[in-house]
Design a protein around this motif. Sequence first.
Motif, PDB file in Angstrom:
ATOM      1  N   VAL A  78       0.852  -1.189   0.000  1.00 38.28           N
ATOM      2  CA  VAL A  78       0.000   0.000   0.000  1.00 38.28           C
ATOM      3  C   VAL A  78       0.890   1.242   0.000  1.00 38.28           C
ATOM      4  CG1 VAL A  78      -1.726   1.334   1.272  1.00 38.28           C
ATOM      5  CG2 VAL A  78      -1.915  -1.158   1.155  1.00 38.28           C
ATOM      6  N   LEU A  79       0.672   2.090  -0.981  1.00 42.24           N
ATOM      7  CA  LEU A  79       1.419   3.352  -1.095  1.00 42.24           C
ATOM      8  C   LEU A  79       0.500   4.490  -0.668  1.00 42.24           C
ATOM      9  CD1 LEU A  79       4.019   4.798  -2.158  1.00 42.24           C
ATOM     10  CD2 LEU A  79       2.803   5.050  -4.333  1.00 42.24           C
ATOM     11  N   LEU A  80       0.930   5.272   0.308  1.00 42.62           N
ATOM     12  CA  LEU A  80       0.136   6.405   0.792  1.00 42.62           C
ATOM     13  C   LEU A  80       0.782   7.706   0.347  1.00 42.62           C
ATOM     14  CD1 LEU A  80      -2.170   7.583   2.528  1.00 42.62           C
ATOM     15  CD2 LEU A  80      -0.622   7.483   4.488  1.00 42.62           C
ATOM     16  N   VAL A  81       0.012   8.547  -0.344  1.00 38.15           N
ATOM     17  CA  VAL A  81       0.505   9.852  -0.767  1.00 38.15           C
ATOM     18  C   VAL A  81      -0.520  10.918  -0.391  1.00 38.15           C
ATOM     19  CG1 VAL A  81       1.875   8.968  -2.685  1.00 38.15           C
ATOM     20  CG2 VAL A  81      -0.505   9.598  -3.073  1.00 38.15           C
ATOM     21  N   THR A  82      -0.042  12.124  -0.155  1.00 33.23           N
ATOM     22  CA  THR A  82      -0.932  13.248   0.107  1.00 33.23           C
ATOM     23  C   THR A  82      -0.731  14.288  -0.987  1.00 33.23           C
ATOM     24  OG1 THR A  82       0.714  14.184   1.623  1.00 33.23           O
ATOM     25  CG2 THR A  82      -1.039  12.857   2.595  1.00 33.23           C
ATOM     26  N   ASP A  83      -1.409  15.413  -0.862  1.00 31.57           N
ATOM     27  CA  ASP A  83      -1.349  16.418  -1.934  1.00 31.57           C
ATOM     28  C   ASP A  83       0.061  16.957  -2.148  1.00 31.57           C
ATOM     29  OD1 ASP A  83      -4.029  16.058  -2.218  1.00 31.57           O
ATOM     30  OD2 ASP A  83      -4.616  17.920  -1.214  1.00 31.57           O
ATOM     31  N   ALA A  84       0.816  17.103  -1.067  1.00 34.87           N
ATOM     32  CA  ALA A  84       2.171  17.636  -1.172  1.00 34.87           C
ATOM     33  C   ALA A  84       2.938  17.308   0.097  1.00 34.87           C
ATOM     34  CB  ALA A  84       2.147  19.150  -1.389  1.00 34.87           C
ATOM     35  N   GLY A  85       4.202  16.946  -0.057  1.00 30.87           N
ATOM     36  CA  GLY A  85       5.028  16.679   1.102  1.00 30.87           C
ATOM     37  C   GLY A  85       4.832  15.278   1.649  1.00 30.87           C
ATOM     38  N   MET A  86       5.240  15.091   2.909  1.00 31.21           N
ATOM     39  CA  MET A  86       5.242  13.776   3.534  1.00 31.21           C
ATOM     40  C   MET A  86       3.922  13.485   4.249  1.00 31.21           C
ATOM     41  SD  MET A  86       6.756  10.938   4.204  1.00 31.21           S
ATOM     42  CE  MET A  86       8.465  11.208   3.730  1.00 31.21           C
ATOM     43  N   PRO A  87       3.284  12.353   3.946  1.00 30.49           N
ATOM     44  CA  PRO A  87       2.061  11.971   4.660  1.00 30.49           C
ATOM     45  C   PRO A  87       2.284  11.951   6.170  1.00 30.49           C
ATOM     46  CG  PRO A  87       2.419  10.537   2.781  1.00 30.49           C
ATOM     47  CD  PRO A  87       3.665  11.378   2.911  1.00 30.49           C
ATOM     48  N   SER A  88       1.235  12.289   6.894  1.00 31.34           N
ATOM     49  CA  SER A  88       1.167  12.324   8.365  1.00 31.34           C
ATOM     50  C   SER A  88       1.741  13.594   8.972  1.00 31.34           C
ATOM     51  CB  SER A  88       1.814  11.093   9.025  1.00 31.34           C
ATOM     52  OG  SER A  88       3.219  11.197   9.094  1.00 31.34           O
ATOM     53  N   VAL A  89       2.466  14.417   8.197  1.00 30.33           N
ATOM     54  CA  VAL A  89       2.968  15.693   8.705  1.00 30.33           C
ATOM     55  C   VAL A  89       1.948  16.765   8.344  1.00 30.33           C
ATOM     56  CG1 VAL A  89       4.863  17.357   8.685  1.00 30.33           C
ATOM     57  CG2 VAL A  89       5.343  14.910   8.439  1.00 30.33           C
ATOM     58  N   SER A  90       1.024  17.039   9.260  1.00 29.43           N
ATOM     59  CA  SER A  90      -0.116  17.929   9.010  1.00 29.43           C
ATOM     60  C   SER A  90      -0.953  17.437   7.833  1.00 29.43           C
ATOM     61  CB  SER A  90       0.334  19.381   8.764  1.00 29.43           C
ATOM     62  OG  SER A  90       0.475  20.066   9.980  1.00 29.43           O
ATOM     63  N   ASP A  91      -0.906  16.159   7.569  1.00 32.37           N
ATOM     64  CA  ASP A  91      -1.663  15.521   6.497  1.00 32.37           C
ATOM     65  C   ASP A  91      -2.131  14.155   6.991  1.00 32.37           C
ATOM     66  OD1 ASP A  91      -1.740  17.313   4.370  1.00 32.37           O
ATOM     67  OD2 ASP A  91       0.258  16.755   3.659  1.00 32.37           O
ATOM     68  N   PRO A  92      -3.091  13.543   6.309  1.00 35.14           N
ATOM     69  CA  PRO A  92      -3.530  12.201   6.707  1.00 35.14           C
ATOM     70  C   PRO A  92      -2.366  11.213   6.705  1.00 35.14           C
ATOM     71  CG  PRO A  92      -5.048  13.148   5.122  1.00 35.14           C
ATOM     72  CD  PRO A  92      -3.858  14.067   5.169  1.00 35.14           C
ATOM     73  N   GLY A  93      -2.440  10.225   7.574  1.00 36.90           N
ATOM     74  CA  GLY A  93      -1.397   9.207   7.620  1.00 36.90           C
ATOM     75  C   GLY A  93      -1.132   8.645   8.998  1.00 36.90           C
ATOM     76  N   TYR A  94      -1.263   9.482  10.027  1.00 36.32           N
ATOM     77  CA  TYR A  94      -0.917   9.029  11.376  1.00 36.32           C
ATOM     78  C   TYR A  94      -1.751   7.824  11.800  1.00 36.32           C
ATOM     79  CZ  TYR A  94      -1.012   8.682  16.422  1.00 36.32           C
ATOM     80  OH  TYR A  94      -0.982   8.189  17.693  1.00 36.32           O
ATOM     81  N   ARG A  95      -3.060   7.886  11.572  1.00 35.65           N
ATOM     82  CA  ARG A  95      -3.927   6.778  11.996  1.00 35.65           C
ATOM     83  C   ARG A  95      -3.531   5.471  11.316  1.00 35.65           C
ATOM     84  NH1 ARG A  95      -7.958  10.938  11.938  1.00 35.65           N
ATOM     85  NH2 ARG A  95      -9.037  11.130  13.943  1.00 35.65           N
ATOM     86  N   LEU A  96      -3.235   5.545  10.044  1.00 31.59           N
ATOM     87  CA  LEU A  96      -2.871   4.337   9.304  1.00 31.59           C
ATOM     88  C   LEU A  96      -1.532   3.785   9.779  1.00 31.59           C
ATOM     89  CD1 LEU A  96      -3.530   2.321   7.103  1.00 31.59           C
ATOM     90  CD2 LEU A  96      -2.521   3.900   5.423  1.00 31.59           C
ATOM     91  N   VAL A  97      -0.570   4.659  10.016  1.00 33.35           N
ATOM     92  CA  VAL A  97       0.736   4.209  10.506  1.00 33.35           C
ATOM     93  C   VAL A  97       0.588   3.561  11.871  1.00 33.35           C
ATOM     94  CG1 VAL A  97       3.016   4.948  11.267  1.00 33.35           C
ATOM     95  CG2 VAL A  97       2.037   5.905   9.173  1.00 33.35           C
ATOM     96  N   ALA A  98      -0.160   4.214  12.762  1.00 35.07           N
ATOM     97  CA  ALA A  98      -0.350   3.663  14.111  1.00 35.07           C
ATOM     98  C   ALA A  98      -1.028   2.301  14.048  1.00 35.07           C
ATOM     99  CB  ALA A  98      -1.175   4.629  14.951  1.00 35.07           C
ATOM    100  N   ALA A  99      -2.031   2.160  13.183  1.00 37.89           N
ATOM    101  CA  ALA A  99      -2.738   0.888  13.063  1.00 37.89           C
ATOM    102  C   ALA A  99      -1.829  -0.189  12.472  1.00 37.89           C
ATOM    103  CB  ALA A  99      -3.980   1.067  12.195  1.00 37.89           C
ATOM    104  N   ALA A 100      -1.000   0.190  11.508  1.00 39.03           N
ATOM    105  CA  ALA A 100      -0.082  -0.772  10.904  1.00 39.03           C
ATOM    106  C   ALA A 100       0.962  -1.246  11.915  1.00 39.03           C
ATOM    107  CB  ALA A 100       0.611  -0.146   9.691  1.00 39.03           C
ATOM    108  N   VAL A 101       1.482  -0.331  12.692  1.00 41.64           N
ATOM    109  CA  VAL A 101       2.450  -0.700  13.728  1.00 41.64           C
ATOM    110  C   VAL A 101       1.802  -1.649  14.737  1.00 41.64           C
ATOM    111  CG1 VAL A 101       3.819   0.187  15.649  1.00 41.64           C
ATOM    112  CG2 VAL A 101       3.834   1.390  13.456  1.00 41.64           C
ATOM    113  N   GLU A 102       0.570  -1.340  15.127  1.00 39.84           N
ATOM    114  CA  GLU A 102      -0.154  -2.188  16.080  1.00 39.84           C
ATOM    115  C   GLU A 102      -0.363  -3.589  15.516  1.00 39.84           C
ATOM    116  OE1 GLU A 102      -2.113  -3.220  19.585  1.00 39.84           O
ATOM    117  OE2 GLU A 102      -0.966  -1.403  19.125  1.00 39.84           O
ATOM    118  N   ALA A 103      -0.555  -3.672  14.182  1.00 34.46           N
ATOM    119  CA  ALA A 103      -0.783  -4.964  13.535  1.00 34.46           C
ATOM    120  C   ALA A 103       0.522  -5.646  13.126  1.00 34.46           C
ATOM    121  CB  ALA A 103      -1.675  -4.772  12.315  1.00 34.46           C
ATOM    122  N   ASP A 104       1.648  -5.091  13.542  1.00 36.28           N
ATOM    123  CA  ASP A 104       2.967  -5.652  13.248  1.00 36.28           C
ATOM    124  C   ASP A 104       3.233  -5.717  11.741  1.00 36.28           C
ATOM    125  OD1 ASP A 104       5.436  -6.557  14.121  1.00 36.28           O
ATOM    126  OD2 ASP A 104       4.853  -8.667  14.021  1.00 36.28           O
TER     127      ASP A 104
END
Length: 275
Positions: A78-104
């Motif tokens: 799964v590739l996550l991209v946002t409109d500009a810059g790095m996902p999760s930095v004032s952009d969507p992404g944190y929830r998905l990263v946290a869930a992925a880490v939790e799921a190993d």
Amino acid sequence: MVLILAATPIGRADDASPRLRELLGSADVVAAEDTRRLGRLASDLGVEITGRITSYFEGNEQRRTPDLIADLQAGSTVLLVTDAGMPSVSDPGYRLVAAAVEADIDVTAVPGPSAVLTALAVSGLPVDRFSFEGFAPRKAGERARVFGALATEQRTMVFFESPHRTEATLAAMAQALGGDRRAALCRELTKTHEEVVRGSLDELVAWVPAQEHGVRGEVTLVIAGASPEQREWAADELRALVDEQQATGISRKDAVAAVAASTGVRRRTVFDAAH
């Protein structure tokens, strides 16, 4: 089975990395903040996206995260991209990263353009230590409280702001941090109409209404940190500094003087704290 956060250009499409181009064409799933902008980016890069495209933005990320986790657990890349810059930095992404880490699940990133680092680099302000503060609060009272709490922050601070709120935000900063605080207003970074305006907060407040068409484009504000004399020192901190100085072999009087000089705190205040 890997989640990849990929930085996208903040202005010029040709700033995209070769690895981003490759992954756009090979990922099983591409989750994008705006699928239309993703389409334009792919077209500009001459890339055909063969994987499934799904939207992933602030309004649906909580609902869509479990679906993407399921894709990952099924073996998809799964590739996550946002409109500009790095996902999760004032952009969507944190929830998905946290869930992925939790799921190993493995999480990695494709580095690339960053408005935060670009603005810092061109600001002319100290960059050895900095803090990223995201967007300032919209409500005036909350905004004033946030800036008041940052008045003694010694690191350079970086904020994102929308064009129509830039003047109000700068005015609130000037009131809370002092109108003589150095700052840089960076807009449309890396784009055709890139502009960096440097000066005091008072000067930037005066600059905004002087623009015929107002402030336009993406805005990043870089604000100098407080000078040492603006820092609020607790008595036990001052006492510890005096003790450290005296441990070098100098007298208590000279240690007090040295701490007063290095912190900008009045000598009498340091003396009272040390005794």
